[in-house]
Enzyme design. Structure first.
Site, PDB file in Angstrom:
ATOM      1  N   ASP A  50       0.830  -1.202   0.000  1.00 33.47           N
ATOM      2  CA  ASP A  50       0.000   0.000   0.000  1.00 33.47           C
ATOM      3  C   ASP A  50       0.863   1.250   0.000  1.00 33.47           C
ATOM      4  OD1 ASP A  50      -2.686   0.957  -0.069  1.00 33.47           O
ATOM      5  OD2 ASP A  50      -2.472   1.630   2.001  1.00 33.47           O
ATOM      6  N   CYS A 141     -10.908   2.963  -4.851  1.00 29.31           N
ATOM      7  CA  CYS A 141     -10.038   3.150  -3.689  1.00 29.31           C
ATOM      8  C   CYS A 141     -10.643   4.140  -2.705  1.00 29.31           C
ATOM      9  CB  CYS A 141      -8.660   3.622  -4.141  1.00 29.31           C
ATOM     10  SG  CYS A 141      -7.500   3.837  -2.766  1.00 29.31           S
ATOM     11  N   TYR A 145     -13.021   2.401   0.146  1.00 27.18           N
ATOM     12  CA  TYR A 145     -12.542   2.276   1.524  1.00 27.18           C
ATOM     13  C   TYR A 145     -13.528   2.914   2.511  1.00 27.18           C
ATOM     14  CZ  TYR A 145      -7.886   0.268   0.790  1.00 27.18           C
ATOM     15  OH  TYR A 145      -6.840  -0.581   0.526  1.00 27.18           O
ATOM     16  N   TYR A 173     -10.415   5.041   8.377  1.00 18.92           N
ATOM     17  CA  TYR A 173     -11.315   5.108   7.233  1.00 18.92           C
ATOM     18  C   TYR A 173     -12.769   5.346   7.625  1.00 18.92           C
ATOM     19  CZ  TYR A 173      -7.255   3.741   4.605  1.00 18.92           C
ATOM     20  OH  TYR A 173      -5.995   3.734   4.048  1.00 18.92           O
ATOM     21  N   GLU A 215      -8.704  -4.142  -7.290  1.00 20.52           N
ATOM     22  CA  GLU A 215      -8.746  -3.967  -5.836  1.00 20.52           C
ATOM     23  C   GLU A 215      -8.954  -5.318  -5.149  1.00 20.52           C
ATOM     24  OE1 GLU A 215      -8.147  -1.763  -3.688  1.00 20.52           O
ATOM     25  OE2 GLU A 215      -8.707   0.251  -4.316  1.00 20.52           O
TER      26      GLU A 215
END
Length: 226
Positions: A50, A141, A145, A173, A215
């Site tokens: 990441d 993304c 998230y 998040y 993803e």
């Protein structure tokens, strides 16, 4: 009975990719992370890659600056780029250190195939298309998230607090700041997806679907390392 309101343009785009979106947002990696049962090495593998993803994410926002056609779009891209380079990268490095991953190790990391496939796809989508193409490729993304964090918080099997080693990740998040950023991106996409031709929406849905599939591969990469 009150009729259901029509979905927003972005929600309609997501609905066209429902199987992939479900597989991404409810992936086994996410479920184990929520329950606190994800193997530590799987999470470390994810954290390392990441970091590399963030580098390319910053490049993508740099490309967004180049693709901008108004001062508002330019500022949006620049603000996002600066947020990653000046803030998020440092926070990620600090968080990795808590998991025993030093800055020198991060700088020397080789890219996994899944990281290369995903990041280069996003950049290629931006190069080939316009700013909307790039945002759609990035949406799994940023928006994903946020959706994942909200889903985690709603699950009865989710463990919160110090009993879950991944509490800090979930909290980041699920935070108001990140959720607001994701909502702003949804609003941006809604405004620009509205009124697009059927053919254009078909192409954007294909981009969104492919980015979501990548993803999924990114989550699986972590699990496969454990």
């Amino acid at each position: 009975m009150t009729p259901a309101s029509d979905p927003t343009p972005f929600a309609a785009l997501v609905a066209r990719c429902a199987p992939e979106w479900e597989a991404y947002c409810r992936h086994e990696f996410v479920r184990r992370l929520a329950a606190g049962t994800l193997p530590a090495e799987a999470f470390r593998r994810y954290l390392r890659q990441d970091y590399l993803f963030l580098l390319h994410f910053a490049r993508a926002w740099g490309l967004a600056v180049y693709k901008s056609r108004s001062i508002a779009e330019l500022r949006q891209g620049l603000d996002s780029l600066k947020a990653i380079v000046d803030l998020e990268m440092g926070l990620h490095v600090d968080y990795c250190a808590q998991w025993g991953i030093g800055a020198d190790e991060l700088e020397a990391l080789p890219e996994a195939r899944e990281t290369m496939a995903y990041t280069r796809y996003v950049l290629d989508a931006g190069h080939r298309g316009d700013l909307l193409d790039l945002h759609v490729a990035l949406a799994p993304c940023l928006v994903g998230y946020a959706d994942i964090a909200r889903w985690i918080e709603a699950q009865p099997f989710t463990v919160r607090g110090t009993a879950n080693p991944y509490e800090a990740w979930i909290a980041m998040y699920a935070s108001e700041e990140f959720q607001a950023a994701a909502q702003a991106e949804r609003a941006w996409l809604d405004a620009r997806l509205a009124g697009q031709t059927a053919e254009r929406l078909d192409g954007l849905a294909a981009t969104f679907r492919d980015a979501t599939r990548l993803e999924i591969d990114f989550w699986q990469m972590g699990l496969d390392s454990a």
